[in-house]
Write a protein that holds these residues in place. Sequence first.
Motif, PDB file in Angstrom:
ATOM      1  N   LEU A 118      10.295 -20.950  32.069  1.00 62.06           N
ATOM      2  CA  LEU A 118       9.361 -20.873  33.198  1.00 62.06           C
ATOM      3  C   LEU A 118       8.570 -19.568  33.180  1.00 62.06           C
ATOM      4  O   LEU A 118       7.368 -19.556  33.472  1.00 62.06           O
ATOM      5  CB  LEU A 118      10.105 -21.021  34.522  1.00 62.06           C
ATOM      6  CG  LEU A 118      10.743 -22.382  34.782  1.00 62.06           C
ATOM      7  CD1 LEU A 118      11.595 -22.335  36.041  1.00 62.06           C
ATOM      8  CD2 LEU A 118       9.693 -23.474  34.871  1.00 62.06           C
ATOM      9  N   PHE A 119       9.232 -18.482  32.817  1.00 63.27           N
ATOM     10  CA  PHE A 119       8.543 -17.188  32.763  1.00 63.27           C
ATOM     11  C   PHE A 119       7.464 -17.206  31.678  1.00 63.27           C
ATOM     12  O   PHE A 119       6.317 -16.826  31.915  1.00 63.27           O
ATOM     13  CB  PHE A 119       9.550 -16.058  32.517  1.00 63.27           C
ATOM     14  CG  PHE A 119       8.938 -14.693  32.653  1.00 63.27           C
ATOM     15  CD1 PHE A 119       8.818 -14.100  33.899  1.00 63.27           C
ATOM     16  CD2 PHE A 119       8.483 -14.007  31.538  1.00 63.27           C
ATOM     17  CE1 PHE A 119       8.240 -12.840  34.038  1.00 63.27           C
ATOM     18  CE2 PHE A 119       7.908 -12.754  31.656  1.00 63.27           C
ATOM     19  CZ  PHE A 119       7.784 -12.166  32.913  1.00 63.27           C
ATOM     20  N   THR A 120       7.831 -17.663  30.492  1.00 65.38           N
ATOM     21  CA  THR A 120       6.877 -17.719  29.378  1.00 65.38           C
ATOM     22  C   THR A 120       5.708 -18.632  29.716  1.00 65.38           C
ATOM     23  O   THR A 120       4.547 -18.293  29.461  1.00 65.38           O
ATOM     24  CB  THR A 120       7.580 -18.200  28.097  1.00 65.38           C
ATOM     25  OG1 THR A 120       8.627 -17.275  27.783  1.00 65.38           O
ATOM     26  CG2 THR A 120       6.619 -18.313  26.933  1.00 65.38           C
ATOM     27  N   GLN A 121       6.008 -19.773  30.274  1.00 61.60           N
ATOM     28  CA  GLN A 121       4.978 -20.734  30.680  1.00 61.60           C
ATOM     29  C   GLN A 121       4.007 -20.094  31.677  1.00 61.60           C
ATOM     30  O   GLN A 121       2.785 -20.261  31.560  1.00 61.60           O
ATOM     31  CB  GLN A 121       5.671 -21.947  31.288  1.00 61.60           C
ATOM     32  CG  GLN A 121       4.809 -23.129  31.574  1.00 61.60           C
ATOM     33  CD  GLN A 121       5.653 -24.254  32.164  1.00 61.60           C
ATOM     34  OE1 GLN A 121       6.339 -24.068  33.181  1.00 61.60           O
ATOM     35  NE2 GLN A 121       5.620 -25.407  31.516  1.00 61.60           N
ATOM     36  N   THR A 122       4.531 -19.358  32.631  1.00 60.66           N
ATOM     37  CA  THR A 122       3.686 -18.715  33.642  1.00 60.66           C
ATOM     38  C   THR A 122       2.814 -17.635  33.018  1.00 60.66           C
ATOM     39  O   THR A 122       1.604 -17.582  33.271  1.00 60.66           O
ATOM     40  CB  THR A 122       4.550 -18.120  34.771  1.00 60.66           C
ATOM     41  OG1 THR A 122       5.401 -19.143  35.296  1.00 60.66           O
ATOM     42  CG2 THR A 122       3.687 -17.565  35.882  1.00 60.66           C
ATOM     43  N   VAL A 123       3.403 -16.780  32.207  1.00 61.51           N
ATOM     44  CA  VAL A 123       2.628 -15.727  31.538  1.00 61.51           C
ATOM     45  C   VAL A 123       1.526 -16.347  30.698  1.00 61.51           C
ATOM     46  O   VAL A 123       0.355 -15.942  30.789  1.00 61.51           O
ATOM     47  CB  VAL A 123       3.528 -14.813  30.674  1.00 61.51           C
ATOM     48  CG1 VAL A 123       2.677 -13.863  29.833  1.00 61.51           C
ATOM     49  CG2 VAL A 123       4.498 -14.022  31.532  1.00 61.51           C
ATOM     50  N   ASP A 124       1.866 -17.332  29.868  1.00 64.51           N
ATOM     51  CA  ASP A 124       0.888 -17.937  28.972  1.00 64.51           C
ATOM     52  C   ASP A 124      -0.219 -18.670  29.716  1.00 64.51           C
ATOM     53  O   ASP A 124      -1.349 -18.746  29.232  1.00 64.51           O
ATOM     54  CB  ASP A 124       1.577 -18.887  27.991  1.00 64.51           C
ATOM     55  CG  ASP A 124       2.395 -18.152  26.949  1.00 64.51           C
ATOM     56  OD1 ASP A 124       2.216 -16.921  26.784  1.00 64.51           O
ATOM     57  OD2 ASP A 124       3.242 -18.796  26.306  1.00 64.51           O
ATOM     58  N   HIS A 125       0.092 -19.201  30.883  1.00 61.02           N
ATOM     59  CA  HIS A 125      -0.910 -19.889  31.695  1.00 61.02           C
ATOM     60  C   HIS A 125      -1.915 -18.899  32.287  1.00 61.02           C
ATOM     61  O   HIS A 125      -3.108 -19.208  32.393  1.00 61.02           O
ATOM     62  CB  HIS A 125      -0.225 -20.682  32.810  1.00 61.02           C
ATOM     63  CG  HIS A 125      -1.177 -21.344  33.748  1.00 61.02           C
ATOM     64  ND1 HIS A 125      -1.904 -22.462  33.401  1.00 61.02           N
ATOM     65  CD2 HIS A 125      -1.547 -21.032  35.007  1.00 61.02           C
ATOM     66  CE1 HIS A 125      -2.677 -22.812  34.422  1.00 61.02           C
ATOM     67  NE2 HIS A 125      -2.479 -21.959  35.410  1.00 61.02           N
ATOM     68  N   LEU A 126      -1.442 -17.717  32.639  1.00 62.09           N
ATOM     69  CA  LEU A 126      -2.270 -16.759  33.368  1.00 62.09           C
ATOM     70  C   LEU A 126      -2.910 -15.670  32.515  1.00 62.09           C
ATOM     71  O   LEU A 126      -4.016 -15.206  32.819  1.00 62.09           O
ATOM     72  CB  LEU A 126      -1.430 -16.071  34.459  1.00 62.09           C
ATOM     73  CG  LEU A 126      -0.875 -16.950  35.554  1.00 62.09           C
ATOM     74  CD1 LEU A 126       0.116 -16.161  36.411  1.00 62.09           C
ATOM     75  CD2 LEU A 126      -2.013 -17.505  36.409  1.00 62.09           C
ATOM     76  N   PHE A 127      -2.216 -15.233  31.464  1.00 60.79           N
ATOM     77  CA  PHE A 127      -2.625 -14.018  30.765  1.00 60.79           C
ATOM     78  C   PHE A 127      -2.560 -14.167  29.252  1.00 60.79           C
ATOM     79  O   PHE A 127      -1.857 -15.024  28.729  1.00 60.79           O
ATOM     80  CB  PHE A 127      -1.715 -12.842  31.173  1.00 60.79           C
ATOM     81  CG  PHE A 127      -1.718 -12.560  32.646  1.00 60.79           C
ATOM     82  CD1 PHE A 127      -2.784 -11.902  33.234  1.00 60.79           C
ATOM     83  CD2 PHE A 127      -0.659 -12.965  33.441  1.00 60.79           C
ATOM     84  CE1 PHE A 127      -2.789 -11.645  34.600  1.00 60.79           C
ATOM     85  CE2 PHE A 127      -0.650 -12.708  34.810  1.00 60.79           C
ATOM     86  CZ  PHE A 127      -1.724 -12.048  35.386  1.00 60.79           C
ATOM     87  N   ALA A 128      -3.257 -13.260  28.579  1.00 55.64           N
ATOM     88  CA  ALA A 128      -3.172 -13.129  27.127  1.00 55.64           C
ATOM     89  C   ALA A 128      -3.429 -11.674  26.791  1.00 55.64           C
ATOM     90  O   ALA A 128      -4.330 -11.045  27.352  1.00 55.64           O
ATOM     91  CB  ALA A 128      -4.197 -14.022  26.435  1.00 55.64           C
ATOM     92  N   GLY A 129      -2.627 -11.135  25.887  1.00 51.76           N
ATOM     93  CA  GLY A 129      -2.827  -9.754  25.478  1.00 51.76           C
ATOM     94  C   GLY A 129      -1.521  -9.053  25.195  1.00 51.76           C
ATOM     95  O   GLY A 129      -0.431  -9.631  25.287  1.00 51.76           O
ATOM     96  N   THR A 130      -1.635  -7.788  24.868  1.00 50.91           N
ATOM     97  CA  THR A 130      -0.496  -6.982  24.474  1.00 50.91           C
ATOM     98  C   THR A 130       0.543  -6.858  25.578  1.00 50.91           C
ATOM     99  O   THR A 130       1.750  -6.997  25.342  1.00 50.91           O
ATOM    100  CB  THR A 130      -0.973  -5.577  24.049  1.00 50.91           C
ATOM    101  OG1 THR A 130      -1.952  -5.718  23.022  1.00 50.91           O
ATOM    102  CG2 THR A 130       0.168  -4.729  23.535  1.00 50.91           C
ATOM    103  N   ILE A 131       0.097  -6.595  26.792  1.00 49.98           N
ATOM    104  CA  ILE A 131       1.051  -6.425  27.893  1.00 49.98           C
ATOM    105  C   ILE A 131       1.671  -7.771  28.273  1.00 49.98           C
ATOM    106  O   ILE A 131       2.857  -7.837  28.612  1.00 49.98           O
ATOM    107  CB  ILE A 131       0.398  -5.719  29.096  1.00 49.98           C
ATOM    108  CG1 ILE A 131      -0.090  -4.328  28.668  1.00 49.98           C
ATOM    109  CG2 ILE A 131       1.378  -5.592  30.258  1.00 49.98           C
ATOM    110  CD1 ILE A 131      -0.914  -3.596  29.703  1.00 49.98           C
ATOM    111  N   ALA A 132       0.908  -8.839  28.180  1.00 45.66           N
ATOM    112  CA  ALA A 132       1.475 -10.171  28.435  1.00 45.66           C
ATOM    113  C   ALA A 132       2.585 -10.471  27.428  1.00 45.66           C
ATOM    114  O   ALA A 132       3.641 -10.997  27.794  1.00 45.66           O
ATOM    115  CB  ALA A 132       0.384 -11.234  28.371  1.00 45.66           C
ATOM    116  N   GLU A 133       2.370 -10.127  26.181  1.00 47.32           N
ATOM    117  CA  GLU A 133       3.405 -10.319  25.160  1.00 47.32           C
ATOM    118  C   GLU A 133       4.600  -9.414  25.433  1.00 47.32           C
ATOM    119  O   GLU A 133       5.752  -9.823  25.257  1.00 47.32           O
ATOM    120  CB  GLU A 133       2.840 -10.071  23.757  1.00 47.32           C
ATOM    121  CG  GLU A 133       1.821 -11.106  23.324  1.00 47.32           C
ATOM    122  CD  GLU A 133       2.375 -12.534  23.357  1.00 47.32           C
ATOM    123  OE1 GLU A 133       3.489 -12.763  22.831  1.00 47.32           O
ATOM    124  OE2 GLU A 133       1.695 -13.420  23.906  1.00 47.32           O
TER     125      GLU A 133
END
Length: 127
Positions: free
Chosen positions: A87-102
Amino acid sequence: MTNRTDITTLEDIKLLVDQFYARVQKDPFIGPIFQQKIANHWPDHLEKMYRFWQTILLETHTYSGSPFPPHKHLPIDHEHFERWMHLFTQTVDHLFAGTIAEEAKFRAKNMAEMFHHKITYFRDNAQ
């Protein structure tokens, strides 16, 4: 598809935390565990999570405390951490992209693994 940007502000952290925990609360597997533990203290929990992730990802030191003790006696296993991480990965990937998101996903994975090992240790060595 919209252009996703990286996590750079407290508002980004709040968006991530709010959307992630909205998914958690609706999840039939881990949602009930959170609901039982947090009950009607969601605003306090979310505020704490804003400060935690702001400290971890933006290096703005607004969180102090020890995140593990509230989790120590939860009735959770590896599968619960896998679902949390999904769920965390799904949320991050849905909202953001970049170094800090990774970095957010990397830190969450490490934290989930550490919490799982510590919970297992305490459970196996309870006296």
